[in-house]
Scaffold this active site. Sequence first.
Site, short mmCIF file in Angstrom:
data_model
loop_
_atom_site.label_atom_id
_atom_site.label_comp_id
_atom_site.label_asym_id
_atom_site.label_seq_id
_atom_site.Cartn_x
_atom_site.Cartn_y
_atom_site.Cartn_z
N GLN A 98 6.43 -6.69 -5.63
CA GLN A 98 6.83 -5.70 -4.62
C GLN A 98 7.93 -4.85 -5.24
O GLN A 98 9.11 -5.20 -5.19
CB GLN A 98 7.31 -6.41 -3.36
CG GLN A 98 6.32 -7.42 -2.79
CD GLN A 98 5.07 -6.77 -2.23
OE1 GLN A 98 5.11 -6.08 -1.23
NE2 GLN A 98 3.94 -7.00 -2.89
N ALA B 31 7.00 -5.59 8.25
CA ALA B 31 6.40 -5.93 6.97
C ALA B 31 6.44 -4.76 5.99
O ALA B 31 6.86 -3.65 6.32
CB ALA B 31 4.96 -6.39 7.19
N HIS B 32 5.93 -5.03 4.77
CA HIS B 32 6.00 -4.04 3.70
C HIS B 32 5.19 -2.78 4.03
O HIS B 32 4.15 -2.81 4.63
CB HIS B 32 5.54 -4.63 2.36
CG HIS B 32 4.16 -5.18 2.36
ND1 HIS B 32 3.65 -5.89 1.31
CD2 HIS B 32 3.16 -5.13 3.27
CE1 HIS B 32 2.40 -6.25 1.56
NE2 HIS B 32 2.09 -5.80 2.75
N ASN B 33 5.77 -1.64 3.61
CA ASN B 33 5.15 -0.32 3.76
C ASN B 33 4.97 0.13 5.21
O ASN B 33 4.26 1.10 5.47
CB ASN B 33 3.81 -0.26 3.03
CG ASN B 33 3.97 -0.32 1.51
OD1 ASN B 33 3.85 -1.39 0.92
ND2 ASN B 33 4.27 0.82 0.89
N SER C 193 1.84 -1.84 6.24
CA SER C 193 1.29 -0.49 6.13
C SER C 193 0.95 0.17 7.46
O SER C 193 0.28 1.21 7.49
CB SER C 193 0.04 -0.49 5.23
OG SER C 193 0.37 -0.92 3.92
#
Length: 348
Positions: A198, A239-241, A259
Amino acid sequence: MDFTAKQIAEFLQGEVDGDGNAVVNTFAKIEEGVPGALSFLSNPKYTQYIYSTQSSVVLVNKDFVPEHTLNTTLVRVHNAYESIAKLLSLYDSMKPDRKGISPLASISDKATIGQDVYIAPFVTIDDGAVIGNGTKLYPHVTIGNNVQIGSGCILYPNVTIYYGCQIGNGCILHAGCVIGADGFGFAPSADGYEKIPQIGSVLIEDNVEIGANSCVDRSTMGHTIVHKGVKIDNLVQIAHNVEVGSNTVISAQSGIAGSTKVGSRCMFGGQSGVAGHLKIGDKVNLCAQTGVLGNIKSGTTLMGTPAIGHFHYIKSYAIYNRLPDISNELDALRKEVAALKSQLANRQ
């Protein structure tokens, strides 16, 4: 400090109904009022307490009409809830301001520290970090390398900001929250799961508040973004993005998977969950424990899991509560139909 009802009314541009010289020096819930306390009434559920409260002054909306005799002074304002917030902010601003850098803090020579900061014992600040003017870091805060923190921020104990993350001005991060931990990215392999690095970061804009033990993960690439004015409760996972639009509020124990893009001025109730790679429009309301599996148009209110329209859910739940009776009625109808079929067969 002591304030009179008249002074409070002048500050809030309200009107005194009762003794303008009534003095208050503390705050109390209306049901727990004591002499010298200021309370407020905005929720009709608490109206009963205004007739028995011991608070010296109570903020009420201008259209409040008492049905019984009152033993307190009223200050009538346009919006009692907003007015008490203003007074609480004023009270909070009068607390002694903490400044100075503790010799027990560990600060890299390569970090940049602004003016009028407060850095408590056992704070750690790594190489290349930038701390803005007037920012306060409480004990055991950890700031990674090349982190940028704006002016006027407050980071409470045990907040951790991983390397390369950016925090805007006027942000509040409560105890134990983590900004920039790795996103949950793993690729299936013959031996199990292989970690996907990441390498992105987290960008948090101005005036964001994040509750205790909440997490905003760094992106795989690019940024996880929390736009200005967002308010995040305790125990929330971003969460990520993910991108959270400005002035959105997210209640406790909610989660947004990777995302997903969330619009502005959304309201997510407690324990709501949103699947990944979705687009949530502006002004979307998710009631508590709503589970979202698809894209949502702006201005939508949803309930349930999987999420459905608010009114549709209420109608469906009313039927759900009647399912045992409906099942019994259906069994009885089946027996009647079977009996009628038997009678018709015998006649033939």
